[in-house]
Write a protein that holds these residues in place. Structure first.
Motif, mmCIF file in Angstrom:
data_model
loop_
_atom_site.group_PDB
_atom_site.id
_atom_site.type_symbol
_atom_site.label_atom_id
_atom_site.label_comp_id
_atom_site.label_asym_id
_atom_site.label_seq_id
_atom_site.Cartn_x
_atom_site.Cartn_y
_atom_site.Cartn_z
ATOM 1 N N PRO A 1 -60.522 70.657 -15.348
ATOM 2 C CA PRO A 1 -59.381 70.787 -14.442
ATOM 3 C C PRO A 1 -59.454 72.104 -13.696
ATOM 4 O O PRO A 1 -59.930 73.104 -14.224
ATOM 5 C CB PRO A 1 -58.176 70.743 -15.383
ATOM 6 C CG PRO A 1 -58.696 71.212 -16.675
ATOM 7 C CD PRO A 1 -60.119 70.738 -16.741
ATOM 8 N N PRO A 2 -59.061 72.117 -12.443
ATOM 9 C CA PRO A 2 -59.029 73.371 -11.701
ATOM 10 C C PRO A 2 -58.151 74.383 -12.392
ATOM 11 O O PRO A 2 -57.184 74.035 -13.077
ATOM 12 C CB PRO A 2 -58.460 72.960 -10.346
ATOM 13 C CG PRO A 2 -58.675 71.484 -10.259
ATOM 14 C CD PRO A 2 -58.609 70.969 -11.650
ATOM 15 N N ALA A 3 -58.473 75.645 -12.165
ATOM 16 C CA ALA A 3 -57.730 76.720 -12.834
ATOM 17 C C ALA A 3 -56.289 76.773 -12.395
ATOM 18 O O ALA A 3 -55.410 77.118 -13.168
ATOM 19 C CB ALA A 3 -58.420 78.068 -12.571
ATOM 20 N N ASP A 4 -56.006 76.395 -11.157
ATOM 21 C CA ASP A 4 -54.630 76.496 -10.685
ATOM 22 C C ASP A 4 -53.736 75.398 -11.235
ATOM 23 O O ASP A 4 -52.528 75.475 -11.167
ATOM 24 C CB ASP A 4 -54.603 76.454 -9.155
ATOM 25 C CG ASP A 4 -55.197 75.150 -8.627
ATOM 26 O OD1 ASP A 4 -55.994 74.548 -9.369
ATOM 27 O OD2 ASP A 4 -54.858 74.770 -7.489
ATOM 28 N N ARG A 5 -54.309 74.325 -11.842
ATOM 29 C CA ARG A 5 -53.511 73.246 -12.413
ATOM 30 C C ARG A 5 -53.365 73.323 -13.930
ATOM 31 O O ARG A 5 -52.563 72.630 -14.506
ATOM 32 C CB ARG A 5 -54.133 71.900 -12.056
ATOM 33 C CG ARG A 5 -54.110 71.594 -10.560
ATOM 34 C CD ARG A 5 -54.569 70.199 -10.303
ATOM 35 N NE ARG A 5 -53.742 69.229 -11.004
ATOM 36 C CZ ARG A 5 -54.026 67.936 -11.061
ATOM 37 N NH1 ARG A 5 -55.131 67.470 -10.498
ATOM 38 N NH2 ARG A 5 -53.234 67.114 -11.695
ATOM 39 N N ALA A 6 -54.128 74.158 -14.619
ATOM 40 C CA ALA A 6 -54.068 74.233 -16.086
ATOM 41 C C ALA A 6 -52.702 74.674 -16.596
ATOM 42 O O ALA A 6 -52.141 74.052 -17.490
ATOM 43 C CB ALA A 6 -55.174 75.145 -16.598
ATOM 44 N N PRO A 7 -52.073 75.735 -16.046
ATOM 45 C CA PRO A 7 -50.754 76.139 -16.548
ATOM 46 C C PRO A 7 -49.709 75.053 -16.382
ATOM 47 O O PRO A 7 -48.863 74.835 -17.230
ATOM 48 C CB PRO A 7 -50.441 77.377 -15.716
ATOM 49 C CG PRO A 7 -51.766 77.890 -15.278
ATOM 50 C CD PRO A 7 -52.604 76.667 -15.061
ATOM 51 N N ALA A 8 -49.753 74.301 -15.280
ATOM 52 C CA ALA A 8 -48.772 73.236 -15.071
ATOM 53 C C ALA A 8 -48.918 72.140 -16.114
ATOM 54 O O ALA A 8 -47.942 71.574 -16.604
ATOM 55 C CB ALA A 8 -48.916 72.675 -13.659
ATOM 56 N N THR A 9 -50.136 71.843 -16.506
ATOM 57 C CA THR A 9 -50.364 70.817 -17.516
ATOM 58 C C THR A 9 -49.827 71.239 -18.870
ATOM 59 O O THR A 9 -49.171 70.472 -19.580
ATOM 60 C CB THR A 9 -51.856 70.502 -17.608
ATOM 61 O OG1 THR A 9 -52.329 70.099 -16.323
ATOM 62 C CG2 THR A 9 -52.117 69.394 -18.614
ATOM 63 N N VAL A 10 -50.030 72.497 -19.303
ATOM 64 C CA VAL A 10 -49.521 73.011 -20.579
ATOM 65 C C VAL A 10 -47.996 73.037 -20.593
ATOM 66 O O VAL A 10 -47.337 72.648 -21.559
ATOM 67 C CB VAL A 10 -50.092 74.416 -20.848
ATOM 68 C CG1 VAL A 10 -49.429 75.033 -22.080
ATOM 69 C CG2 VAL A 10 -51.586 74.344 -21.027
ATOM 70 N N ALA A 11 -47.422 73.475 -19.454
ATOM 71 C CA ALA A 11 -45.961 73.503 -19.367
ATOM 72 C C ALA A 11 -45.378 72.099 -19.480
ATOM 73 O O ALA A 11 -44.349 71.877 -20.110
ATOM 74 C CB ALA A 11 -45.533 74.159 -18.053
ATOM 75 N N GLY A 12 -46.054 71.140 -18.873
ATOM 76 C CA GLY A 12 -45.576 69.769 -18.976
ATOM 77 C C GLY A 12 -45.634 69.239 -20.398
ATOM 78 O O GLY A 12 -44.733 68.525 -20.848
ATOM 79 N N GLN A 13 -46.716 69.584 -21.094
ATOM 80 C CA GLN A 13 -46.824 69.158 -22.486
ATOM 81 C C GLN A 13 -45.722 69.764 -23.342
ATOM 82 O O GLN A 13 -45.117 69.097 -24.186
ATOM 83 C CB GLN A 13 -48.204 69.535 -23.034
ATOM 84 C CG GLN A 13 -49.350 68.755 -22.402
ATOM 85 C CD GLN A 13 -50.695 69.229 -22.884
ATOM 86 O OE1 GLN A 13 -50.775 70.274 -23.543
ATOM 87 N NE2 GLN A 13 -51.753 68.483 -22.556
ATOM 88 N N ARG A 14 -45.445 71.041 -23.088
ATOM 89 C CA ARG A 14 -44.374 71.689 -23.855
ATOM 90 C C ARG A 14 -43.023 71.073 -23.552
ATOM 91 O O ARG A 14 -42.184 70.862 -24.446
ATOM 92 C CB ARG A 14 -44.355 73.178 -23.536
ATOM 93 C CG ARG A 14 -45.550 73.941 -24.083
ATOM 94 C CD ARG A 14 -45.474 75.395 -23.686
ATOM 95 N NE ARG A 14 -46.598 76.148 -24.249
ATOM 96 C CZ ARG A 14 -46.845 77.429 -23.977
ATOM 97 N NH1 ARG A 14 -46.051 78.083 -23.136
ATOM 98 N NH2 ARG A 14 -47.876 78.033 -24.537
ATOM 99 N N ALA A 15 -42.795 70.775 -22.274
ATOM 100 C CA ALA A 15 -41.529 70.153 -21.904
ATOM 101 C C ALA A 15 -41.377 68.780 -22.543
ATOM 102 O O ALA A 15 -40.297 68.399 -23.017
ATOM 103 C CB ALA A 15 -41.435 70.051 -20.380
ATOM 104 N N ALA A 16 -42.466 68.025 -22.582
ATOM 105 C CA ALA A 16 -42.411 66.705 -23.205
ATOM 106 C C ALA A 16 -42.138 66.804 -24.705
ATOM 107 O O ALA A 16 -41.356 66.032 -25.265
ATOM 108 C CB ALA A 16 -43.726 65.956 -22.942
ATOM 109 N N ALA A 17 -42.800 67.791 -25.341
ATOM 110 C CA ALA A 17 -42.564 67.981 -26.775
ATOM 111 C C ALA A 17 -41.127 68.398 -27.044
ATOM 112 O O ALA A 17 -40.482 67.925 -27.988
ATOM 113 C CB ALA A 17 -43.544 69.022 -27.314
ATOM 114 N N MET A 18 -40.586 69.289 -26.199
ATOM 115 C CA MET A 18 -39.203 69.725 -26.370
ATOM 116 C C MET A 18 -38.230 68.568 -26.185
ATOM 117 O O MET A 18 -37.241 68.438 -26.911
ATOM 118 C CB MET A 18 -38.888 70.842 -25.375
ATOM 119 C CG MET A 18 -37.492 71.427 -25.505
ATOM 120 S SD MET A 18 -37.248 72.234 -27.113
ATOM 121 C CE MET A 18 -38.368 73.633 -26.926
ATOM 122 N N ALA A 19 -38.510 67.717 -25.202
ATOM 123 C CA ALA A 19 -37.645 66.556 -24.982
ATOM 124 C C ALA A 19 -37.657 65.629 -26.195
ATOM 125 O O ALA A 19 -36.627 65.068 -26.589
ATOM 126 C CB ALA A 19 -38.094 65.814 -23.719
#
Length: 324
Positions: free
Chosen positions: A47-65
């Motif tokens: 994955p491009p470097a500029d998209r990696a943080p967005a993917t981790v944040a999404g995973q965390r948000a999904a886990a929190m939900a």
């Protein structure tokens, strides 16, 4: 100089070529062209470097939900269980406790006071600890001492005295009356919260249980811990006038409950001589007064047979090696 020139392509030839192609595509077709070039070069797997943080944040948000959804479900289950506890289980326990207390209250029923018939009489056999100075039987009926038959051997002259309750008299035991009143108060508190009453909060239940337990604790303490009385209070209680024939003037008696025992205490008195009252120290309240305790009754000053022991001790100090 030949070796460095040959080494340079090995270190940067592929990267440089790839980057040149990507830069050329970026200039020609913008970001879409650069991404297409990257796919052709095999870079699409990373994955491009500029998209990696967005993917981790999404995973965390999904886990929190997911956690919040599970917590909300658990909270709903707990709230449902708590409502059941307040509406059903609390009343079941209070009803069971009330039945137990009503059964216990029958032990305190006054003679002939209800539909249960006369209160059962309980006989208590008296006996001194390791001696035969006091023997007899006390009969307890409800909260009243209905009969007493006592034999007392006087230690001074081995005289045997026999005395019993007058047939027209009963002696109320205040300890039993107080314990019965506390149990009745506990039953009253529970009866005010019948099946139709709806508890709203847990604090309301705890307040009720604290009040009930306080009454039961007081009832237990009255039966396990006798009241402290002074010797003048024992003399004025009137218990000594319950017997026939009349007790000698140098005797005091007291009856009380201690745990599961019915106790009879007999005090033998000694009148203090006028010249010996300079060290007079009245005794305070106690459950059981020790020998030597002094008190004043009417115009007399008395003690519990300590003066003779003091005289013996004086003489014994001169012949400490001889038994007396």
């Amino acid at each position: 100089m030949l070796q460095p020139e040959l080494a340079a392509p090995r270190c940067s030839g592929r990267a440089g070529g790839g980057r040149s192609a990507a830069l050329a595509a970026l200039r020609a077709g913008g970001v879409a062209g650069a991404r297409a070039a990257n796919r052709r070069r095999g870079w699409a797997r990373a994955p491009p470097a500029d998209r990696a943080p967005a993917t981790v944040a999404g995973q965390r948000a999904a886990a929190m939900a997911t956690v919040m959804a599970a917590t909300a479900a658990e909270r709903a289950v707990l709230e449902e269980e708590f409502r059941w506890l307040l509406h059903d289980e609390v009343h079941a326990v209070l009803r069971q406790l009330q039945d137990i207390l009503k059964e216990a209250s029958l032990r305190f029923t006054l003679p002939g006071s209800g539909t249960e018939g006369p209160t059962k009489q309980e006989n208590f056999i008296l006996g001194s600890c390791g001696t035969d100075q006091v023997k007899g039987v006390l009969t307890l009926q409800g909260d009243a001492l209905s009969q007493a038959d006592v034999n007392l051997k006087m230690p001074r002259n081995n005289q045997l005295l026999h005395f019993a309750f007058r047939e027209d008299k009963q002696w109320k035991l205040q300890q039993i009356q107080d314990a019965r009143n506390h149990v009745s108060q506990a039953i009253y508190l529970l009866a005010n919260r019948d099946e139709s009453y709806q508890f709203r909060t847990g604090a309301e239940v705890l307040k009720l249980m604290d009040a009930v337990m306080l009454q039961l604790t007081r009832a237990r303490n009255r039966l396990t811990t006798p009241a402290t009385l002074t010797l003048p209070e024992i003399a004025a209680s009137g218990l000594t006038r319950m017997f026939a024939p009349t007790l000698p003037s140098d005797l005091l008696v007291n009856v009380y409950i201690n745990l599961n025992k019915l106790c009879l205490t007999v005090y033998q008195l000694h009148t203090l001589q006028p010249n010996s009252t300079k060290n007079f120290r009245p005794a305070g309240g106690a459950v059981l007064h020790s020998p030597g305790a002094m008190f004043e009754w009417g115009t007399q000053r008395l003690e519990l047979c300590q003066q003779l022991k003091d005289k013996i001790s004086v003489f014994s100090s001169y012949w400490s090696c001889r038994p007396f």
